[in-house]
Design an enzyme around this catalytic site. Structure first.
Site, mmCIF file in Angstrom:
data_model
loop_
_atom_site.group_PDB
_atom_site.id
_atom_site.type_symbol
_atom_site.label_atom_id
_atom_site.label_comp_id
_atom_site.label_asym_id
_atom_site.label_seq_id
_atom_site.Cartn_x
_atom_site.Cartn_y
_atom_site.Cartn_z
ATOM 1 N N LYS A 111 123.027 100.849 24.527
ATOM 2 C CA LYS A 111 124.095 100.834 23.514
ATOM 3 C C LYS A 111 123.546 100.700 22.090
ATOM 4 O O LYS A 111 123.923 101.474 21.206
ATOM 5 C CB LYS A 111 125.027 99.669 23.867
ATOM 6 C CG LYS A 111 126.072 99.311 22.865
ATOM 7 C CD LYS A 111 126.966 98.212 23.422
ATOM 8 C CE LYS A 111 126.252 96.893 23.657
ATOM 9 N NZ LYS A 111 125.941 96.100 22.465
ATOM 10 N N ARG B 141 112.911 94.989 29.250
ATOM 11 C CA ARG B 141 113.071 94.635 27.835
ATOM 12 C C ARG B 141 112.615 93.192 27.593
ATOM 13 O O ARG B 141 111.966 92.900 26.587
ATOM 14 C CB ARG B 141 114.540 94.785 27.408
ATOM 15 C CG ARG B 141 114.743 94.483 25.932
ATOM 16 C CD ARG B 141 116.168 94.663 25.477
ATOM 17 N NE ARG B 141 116.937 93.449 25.634
ATOM 18 C CZ ARG B 141 118.219 93.329 25.286
ATOM 19 N NH1 ARG B 141 118.855 94.373 24.781
ATOM 20 N NH2 ARG B 141 118.860 92.201 25.448
ATOM 21 N N ARG C 237 113.128 88.408 23.765
ATOM 22 C CA ARG C 237 114.337 87.874 23.144
ATOM 23 C C ARG C 237 114.695 86.560 23.809
ATOM 24 O O ARG C 237 114.640 86.466 25.029
ATOM 25 C CB ARG C 237 115.478 88.888 23.307
ATOM 26 C CG ARG C 237 116.124 89.266 22.010
ATOM 27 C CD ARG C 237 117.091 90.385 22.214
ATOM 28 N NE ARG C 237 118.333 89.937 22.847
ATOM 29 C CZ ARG C 237 119.441 90.661 22.868
ATOM 30 N NH1 ARG C 237 119.460 91.845 22.301
ATOM 31 N NH2 ARG C 237 120.524 90.215 23.448
ATOM 32 N N ARG D 138 125.697 87.760 31.133
ATOM 33 C CA ARG D 138 126.201 88.781 30.203
ATOM 34 C C ARG D 138 126.788 89.969 30.961
ATOM 35 O O ARG D 138 127.809 90.526 30.556
ATOM 36 C CB ARG D 138 125.089 89.237 29.252
ATOM 37 C CG ARG D 138 124.738 88.196 28.199
ATOM 38 C CD ARG D 138 124.065 88.827 26.987
ATOM 39 N NE ARG D 138 122.841 89.516 27.336
ATOM 40 C CZ ARG D 138 121.632 88.954 27.301
ATOM 41 N NH1 ARG D 138 121.494 87.703 26.944
ATOM 42 N NH2 ARG D 138 120.568 89.646 27.619
HETATM 43 P P1 AMP Z 1 124.059 91.757 21.882
HETATM 44 O O1 AMP Z 1 122.919 91.964 20.934
HETATM 45 O O2 AMP Z 1 125.210 92.690 21.645
HETATM 46 O O3 AMP Z 1 123.583 91.772 23.306
HETATM 47 O O4 AMP Z 1 124.630 90.286 21.618
HETATM 48 C C1 AMP Z 1 123.825 89.144 21.814
HETATM 49 C C2 AMP Z 1 124.684 87.910 21.978
HETATM 50 O O5 AMP Z 1 125.449 87.683 20.768
HETATM 51 C C3 AMP Z 1 125.741 87.987 23.075
HETATM 52 O O6 AMP Z 1 125.230 87.652 24.349
HETATM 53 C C4 AMP Z 1 126.761 86.956 22.591
HETATM 54 O O7 AMP Z 1 126.319 85.633 22.842
HETATM 55 C C5 AMP Z 1 126.732 87.181 21.088
HETATM 56 N N1 AMP Z 1 127.743 88.185 20.711
HETATM 57 C C6 AMP Z 1 127.506 89.455 20.268
HETATM 58 N N2 AMP Z 1 128.666 90.090 20.034
HETATM 59 C C7 AMP Z 1 129.654 89.214 20.351
HETATM 60 C C8 AMP Z 1 131.068 89.291 20.356
HETATM 61 N N3 AMP Z 1 131.713 90.411 20.001
HETATM 62 N N4 AMP Z 1 131.760 88.180 20.739
HETATM 63 C C9 AMP Z 1 131.138 87.055 21.100
HETATM 64 N N5 AMP Z 1 129.803 86.931 21.153
HETATM 65 C C10 AMP Z 1 129.057 87.996 20.783
#
Ligand code: AMP
Length: 192
Positions: free
Chosen positions: A15, A129, A135, A146
């Site tokens: 994504k 990853r 990370r 997740r």
């Molecule tokens: P991502 O980089 O999109 O995988 O996001 C990393 C982490 O940020 C997620 O596992 C959530 O803890 C937090 N996060 C990102 N986007 C959101 C969202 N729209 N709502 C709540 N938490 C978010």
């Protein structure tokens, strides 16, 4: 011409990569809520410390916090003519809030891209990853959490967007360039 798009997909579906490629192609900025939270965590500010306590466990940051951050970002001038939202909305409350934010700005979404991939493939990609990027939220437990949250809370949003005629679903398995072509073709198709 404007492109106001959401890109959705589970962890490991590519994504973030596809959002960045599409943004380049369309000449609009990406708004990644994950990146915004990581920037706050790196700055060690209050929002960052709060976000870390959720992201480290693979949990969603509370909606009030996330929604307020997105509302502020969408009011900035560089996204006035288009954007790709990566990682937001992730549940039905955020979907409603996004509609409200855009309505307040006098606009609405043009399309939603959903990237799909099988769970086994996603777990394999995420572990890969984790080995490369280190990370801090890429532990086995956080990855699984997740993916569960995506299945339970985020994937159902496609029904709402589908009902509005905004959704296109793209197979996320394949070479990056190949998937990027599929996404670009799909987006051209959904535009009003
Ligand atoms: P991502 O980089 O999109 O995988 O996001 C990393 C982490 O940020 C997620 O596992 C959530 O803890 C937090 N996060 C990102 N986007 C959101 C969202 N729209 N709502 C709540 N938490 C978010």
């Amino acid at each position: 011409m404007s492109y106001r798009l959401v890109i959705m997909g589970p962890q490991g579906s590519g994504k973030g990569t596809q959002a960045a490629l599409l943004a380049d192609r369309l000449g609009v900025p990406t708004i990644s809520t994950g990146d915004l939270f990581r920037a706050h965590m790196a700055a060690q500010d209050d929002l960052g410390e709060l976000a870390r306590s959720y992201t480290s466990r693979g949990e969603l940051v509370p909606d009030e916090v996330t929604n307020a951050m997105v509302r502020r970002r969408l009011a900035e001038p560089d996204v006035a003519d288009g954007f790709i939202l990566d990682g937001y909305p992730r549940n039905c409350f955020q979907l409603d809030e996004l509609d409200d934010i855009l309505a307040d700005l006098g606009t609405r979404l043009d399309g939603v891209v959903e990237l799909t991939a099988e769970r086994d493939e996603l777990m394999a990609r995420m572990k890969h990853r984790a080995e490369i990027e280190h990370r801090e939220d890429d532990t086995d437990e956080a990855i699984a959490r997740r993916l569960d949250i995506y299945d339970e809370q985020t994937a159902p949003l496609t029904a709402s967007y589908g009902a509005r005629g905004l959704l296109v679903t793209v197979d996320g398995i394949g070479e990056i360039d190949e998937v990027a072509e599929r996404v670009a073709r799909a987006v051209t198709g959904v535009r009003n």
